[in-house]
Design a protein around this motif. Structure first.
Motif: not given
Length: 381
Positions: A230-243, A245-258
């Motif tokens: 389909g030549k499409v890339l789904t963006i629905n998460k991002a790497v972030s940091r907590r105490e 260490g690194l982890y993967i979370q959902t984006p802060k805003t709904a517009s980041s999901i695309r």
């Protein structure tokens, strides 16, 4: 009998107060009085006074006051923290904890919260302003603890609301205006990156430059997020940091999901990379040798190595941009190709059109400066 008085606060506004006799202290025998202030209306003050007088008549008020220990700012902070942590993501919580630990608690932590005066807060604000770029944000966090104390009637007013917060003068930074490559610069960068031994780095920067995604979004991608047919890339998460260490979370805003379209050549590079790394759909596209999450600092190291190699091949060093600059590079190429602001806003995942417009302004400024240089070279007189 207590008298309710109208008085003027330091900020010039009017409020009501009263001072009332509570009786004798049960241990020392000394007279006890209390002053209550900050009431917006005489009616509010009269209701509060009536309640105290009723408690005095019932013999309750002395015991209430005796059993009510004073609280420090830090004690209230921890109560506020328990409520606050349920409202934000772990990455935001970690940043907030650091702000309190490094700045706010050293300034106010051991002080009784009802004894902290506006002048003391103003002096601290002035100190932070000279040292911290985010001084206003730090003071806003401080104010949220005072607001919490007011909700539970531990204090009558929030001293942070009575101070002036100095504003840092905005300075236009050339680096910010030029933090992107033009078409020819990007072509040269990717040519050199592809010729080097680090295929993963080349694919990473190619993907950033041709999709405009954030580096944290790129590092969170799994192969299942790429729809090759389909030549499409789904963006629905991002790497972030907590105490921890690194982890993967959902984006802060709904517009980041695309879901964004991809060009054929980048998809071909990705197909080859998937085969070369013997990956399956569940794997992270950019991962450590053990399959874990790559640190966001890794891309900085890749970038420096590639830029150093480019400089070796040139007479004049190439302009240096940051990893985030590849996102601006993509925006620049989109605008150059005729894309509208709304189209760029959606593709980059901006929640506010103003953010897209700011990028456009910086890119346009640089383009105009280069246009003047080209004109001078052409006219040559």
């Amino acid at each position: 009998m207590a008298t309710i008085k109208l008085y003027t606060k330091k900020d010039g506004t009017k409020a009501y107060m009263f001072n009332v006799y509570l009786g004798k202290h049960p241990i020392t025998g000394k007279p006890m009085r209390t002053t209550k202030r900050g009431f917006k209306s005489e009616k509010q003050a009269r209701l509060a006074l009536s309640k105290i007088e009723l408690d005095i008549a019932d013999g309750k008020y002395t015991e209430i006051e005796k059993e009510k220990p004073k609280k420090t700012f830090e004690q209230i902070y921890w109560s506020w923290y328990e409520e606050y942590k349920t409202t934000v993501k772990e990455s935001t919580l970690l940043k907030t904890e650091r702000t309190f630990r490094n700045h706010i608690l050293p300034a106010f932590g051991d002080k009784y919260i009802d004894e902290i005066k506006p002048l003391e807060v103003q002096e601290q604000m002035n100190k932070w302003h000279t040292k911290l770029v985010r001084s206003r944000e730090v003071m806003n966090y401080t104010g949220s603890v005072f607001d919490y104390a007011m909700r539970f009637e531990l204090i009558n007013s929030n001293p942070t609301k009575l101070i002036r917060k100095p504003v840092h003068k905005k300075q236009v930074e050339e680096d910010k205006d030029l933090n992107f490559y033009d078409k020819d610069e990007l072509k040269e960068f990717l040519r050199v990156a592809e010729s080097m031994a680090n295929e993963r780095a080349f694919i990473f920067f190619r993907l950033l430059a041709f999709t405009g995604i954030r580096k944290g979004e790129a590092l969170a991608l799994r192969w299942s997020d790429v729809n090759f047919s389909g030549k499409v890339l789904t963006i629905n998460k991002a790497v972030s940091r907590r105490e921890k260490g690194l982890y993967i979370q959902t984006p802060k805003t709904a517009s980041s999901i695309r879901r964004i379209s991809m060009d054929d050549k980048t998809l071909d590079y990705l197909k080859k990379f998937k085969i070369d790394t013997e990956s399956v759909d569940d794997d992270l596209i950019f991962r450590t040798d053990t399959g874990g999450i790559l640190s966001q600092s890794k891309s900085r190291k890749w970038l420096i190595v590639i830029q150093d190699e480019i400089d070796k091949q040139r007479e004049k060093p190439m302009k240096r941009i940051t990893t985030h600059g590849f996102r601006h590079t993509h925006a620049s190429l989109l605008f150059e190709s005729g894309a509208s602001l709304k189209e760029v806003q959606f593709r980059l995942g901006h929640s506010e059109i103003q953010t897209t417009m700011d990028i456009y302004t910086h890119i346009s400024k640089s383009a105009k400066e280069k246009l003047a240089e080209k004109f001078n070279e052409f006219v040559d007189f």
